[in-house]
Motif scaffolding. Sequence first.
Motif, PDB file in Angstrom:
ATOM      1  N   ILE A  75      57.925  45.201  53.064  1.00 43.79           N
ATOM      2  CA  ILE A  75      57.680  44.031  52.220  1.00 43.79           C
ATOM      3  C   ILE A  75      56.176  43.969  51.964  1.00 43.79           C
ATOM      4  O   ILE A  75      55.392  43.756  52.895  1.00 43.79           O
ATOM      5  N   VAL A  76      55.772  44.168  50.716  1.00 37.13           N
ATOM      6  CA  VAL A  76      54.357  44.294  50.379  1.00 37.13           C
ATOM      7  C   VAL A  76      53.806  42.973  49.863  1.00 37.13           C
ATOM      8  O   VAL A  76      54.548  42.086  49.411  1.00 37.13           O
ATOM      9  N   SER A  77      52.483  42.853  49.923  1.00 35.97           N
ATOM     10  CA  SER A  77      51.807  41.638  49.459  1.00 35.97           C
ATOM     11  C   SER A  77      50.378  41.973  49.079  1.00 35.97           C
ATOM     12  O   SER A  77      49.809  42.969  49.538  1.00 35.97           O
ATOM     13  N   LEU A  78      49.787  41.117  48.249  1.00 37.19           N
ATOM     14  CA  LEU A  78      48.417  41.337  47.794  1.00 37.19           C
ATOM     15  C   LEU A  78      47.439  41.179  48.941  1.00 37.19           C
ATOM     16  O   LEU A  78      47.521  40.223  49.721  1.00 37.19           O
ATOM     17  N   THR A  79      46.497  42.111  49.032  1.00 39.49           N
ATOM     18  CA  THR A  79      45.505  42.082  50.099  1.00 39.49           C
ATOM     19  C   THR A  79      44.615  40.839  50.021  1.00 39.49           C
ATOM     20  O   THR A  79      44.412  40.262  48.942  1.00 39.49           O
ATOM     21  N   SER A  80      44.080  40.430  51.156  1.00 42.52           N
ATOM     22  CA  SER A  80      43.229  39.248  51.288  1.00 42.52           C
ATOM     23  C   SER A  80      41.903  39.440  50.538  1.00 42.52           C
ATOM     24  O   SER A  80      41.392  40.550  50.485  1.00 42.52           O
ATOM     25  N   PRO A  81      41.320  38.359  49.958  1.00 39.58           N
ATOM     26  CA  PRO A  81      41.750  36.959  49.998  1.00 39.58           C
ATOM     27  C   PRO A  81      42.705  36.559  48.883  1.00 39.58           C
ATOM     28  O   PRO A  81      43.144  35.412  48.829  1.00 39.58           O
ATOM     29  N   GLY A  82      43.039  37.475  47.985  1.00 41.62           N
ATOM     30  CA  GLY A  82      44.010  37.167  46.946  1.00 41.62           C
ATOM     31  C   GLY A  82      43.577  36.006  46.076  1.00 41.62           C
ATOM     32  O   GLY A  82      42.392  35.755  45.854  1.00 41.62           O
ATOM     33  N   ALA A  83      44.574  35.252  45.588  1.00 43.21           N
ATOM     34  CA  ALA A  83      44.290  34.127  44.698  1.00 43.21           C
ATOM     35  C   ALA A  83      43.528  33.019  45.399  1.00 43.21           C
ATOM     36  O   ALA A  83      42.894  32.187  44.742  1.00 43.21           O
ATOM     37  N   GLN A  84      43.561  32.994  46.735  1.00 47.93           N
ATOM     38  CA  GLN A  84      42.936  31.888  47.469  1.00 47.93           C
ATOM     39  C   GLN A  84      41.413  31.822  47.277  1.00 47.93           C
ATOM     40  O   GLN A  84      40.820  30.772  47.464  1.00 47.93           O
ATOM     41  N   GLY A  85      40.797  32.937  46.904  1.00 44.08           N
ATOM     42  CA  GLY A  85      39.348  32.952  46.790  1.00 44.08           C
ATOM     43  C   GLY A  85      38.796  32.709  45.400  1.00 44.08           C
ATOM     44  O   GLY A  85      37.579  32.679  45.213  1.00 44.08           O
ATOM     45  N   LEU A  86      39.655  32.520  44.402  1.00 40.32           N
ATOM     46  CA  LEU A  86      39.193  32.280  43.032  1.00 40.32           C
ATOM     47  C   LEU A  86      38.830  30.810  42.855  1.00 40.32           C
ATOM     48  O   LEU A  86      39.545  29.922  43.316  1.00 40.32           O
ATOM     49  N   LEU A  87      37.733  30.554  42.156  1.00 41.03           N
ATOM     50  CA  LEU A  87      37.228  29.189  42.046  1.00 41.03           C
ATOM     51  C   LEU A  87      37.749  28.448  40.823  1.00 41.03           C
ATOM     52  O   LEU A  87      37.811  27.220  40.826  1.00 41.03           O
ATOM     53  N   ASP A  88      38.114  29.164  39.782  1.00 37.03           N
ATOM     54  CA  ASP A  88      38.599  28.554  38.556  1.00 37.03           C
ATOM     55  C   ASP A  88      40.121  28.399  38.641  1.00 37.03           C
ATOM     56  O   ASP A  88      40.842  29.382  38.836  1.00 37.03           O
ATOM     57  N   THR A  89      40.615  27.188  38.484  1.00 29.42           N
ATOM     58  CA  THR A  89      42.038  26.929  38.680  1.00 29.42           C
ATOM     59  C   THR A  89      42.897  27.690  37.689  1.00 29.42           C
ATOM     60  O   THR A  89      43.893  28.333  38.070  1.00 29.42           O
ATOM     61  N   LYS A  90      42.555  27.634  36.398  1.00 27.81           N
ATOM     62  CA  LYS A  90      43.373  28.329  35.394  1.00 27.81           C
ATOM     63  C   LYS A  90      43.375  29.835  35.647  1.00 27.81           C
ATOM     64  O   LYS A  90      44.423  30.482  35.561  1.00 27.81           O
ATOM     65  N   LYS A  91      42.212  30.393  35.960  1.00 29.67           N
ATOM     66  CA  LYS A  91      42.139  31.828  36.232  1.00 29.67           C
ATOM     67  C   LYS A  91      42.985  32.191  37.453  1.00 29.67           C
ATOM     68  O   LYS A  91      43.629  33.241  37.483  1.00 29.67           O
ATOM     69  N   SER A  92      42.978  31.340  38.460  1.00 25.28           N
ATOM     70  CA  SER A  92      43.748  31.647  39.676  1.00 25.28           C
ATOM     71  C   SER A  92      45.246  31.618  39.381  1.00 25.28           C
ATOM     72  O   SER A  92      46.006  32.446  39.902  1.00 25.28           O
ATOM     73  N   ILE A  93      45.697  30.682  38.541  1.00 26.41           N
ATOM     74  CA  ILE A  93      47.110  30.603  38.170  1.00 26.41           C
ATOM     75  C   ILE A  93      47.524  31.840  37.387  1.00 26.41           C
ATOM     76  O   ILE A  93      48.562  32.459  37.660  1.00 26.41           O
ATOM     77  N   ASP A  94      46.694  32.227  36.398  1.00 29.12           N
ATOM     78  CA  ASP A  94      46.981  33.431  35.609  1.00 29.12           C
ATOM     79  C   ASP A  94      46.959  34.677  36.489  1.00 29.12           C
ATOM     80  O   ASP A  94      47.790  35.582  36.334  1.00 29.12           O
ATOM     81  N   PHE A  95      45.998  34.711  37.409  1.00 26.03           N
ATOM     82  CA  PHE A  95      45.873  35.846  38.327  1.00 26.03           C
ATOM     83  C   PHE A  95      47.131  36.012  39.169  1.00 26.03           C
ATOM     84  O   PHE A  95      47.639  37.129  39.346  1.00 26.03           O
TER      85      PHE A  95
END
Length: 330
Positions: free
Chosen positions: A60-80
């Motif tokens: 079961i794979v997943s995106l490496t840290s910090p992933g979306a948690q480290g993005l500061l712009d909300t819209k960019k993080s949602i799109d990401f």
Amino acid sequence: MKGKIVLEEHVSSELNNSVWDSSGEAARNGQAYMDDVEWRLLDSDRRVEEMDENAIDISIVSLTSPGAQGLLDTKKSIDFARQTNDYIRERFVDKHPSRLKAFATVALQSPAAAADELERAVKDLGFVGALINGYTNIGNVDSAQYLDESPVWEFWERVAALNVPVYLHPREPLPSQRRIYEGYPSLVGSAWGFAHETATHAIRLMLSGLFDKYPNLTVILGHLGEGLPLMLPRLQHRLNMQREGVGLGNAKQSVGHYLSNNFYLTTAGHFHTKGLLDSISEIGVDRMLFSADYPYESMKTASTWFDNALISDNDRMKIGRENALKLFAL
């Protein structure tokens, strides 16, 4: 042991690499090590070959840290998050559908959007839950929104409705909280800082009352529980002694109760039989899961240790395969 299942196994993407600077990891781990890790994060074929070599059936794979948690712009993080989930489905899961499953990436800068994306990933993409890389930055790199805080409960409500697990994966402590590591930067990440940060985050969840409101929630911790099986009995004892004190949260049960009823622990990156036995003694063998932490760790190292660990074959089968089959309904 044949047919093992692993679930703290990481991937990346060109989009992710354009956002994150890995120079800090290279400095701590060595450039040659990170060069090897980075190509493996993008690869699916060699990953499956190594699974075959080590008798691993499903990853079961997943995106490496910090992933979306480290993005500061909300819209960019949602799109990401949405683009990442589509990429993982196409680049990894669709390429090896019987061998690779996935945890969703979610952007908790907007808990509502994170809930919607988790539902889409589970229902439309066939993902088995979410992996969240610790706290979420809100506004700047020295801010943190933890998963127990009230804005995030909207997300947890959807998790409970979907009845899927959430893997709480580590990330480094906030920059303002690293004074104790000054002069010893190699301690900030996986060698030490990850465990302290993530164990404390898990305790916040236990004390918040979250599991009383949503008793079916399941949280997974790697690295044999980030030290909690050893330290939680003392924590529980001291909190009971301090029961007239302040800042004890809203939990109706003890922290040990929540660890045993709402958490699963994996062996990812912690290949030590005494530690495994201690974890089993605290929460029982039915809540233990095998994992490797690839490509930061070796599937061979993990499998050689686990296949030969001094535990019963019945326990080995539960930890290595059967518990994961039940938890993820595979």
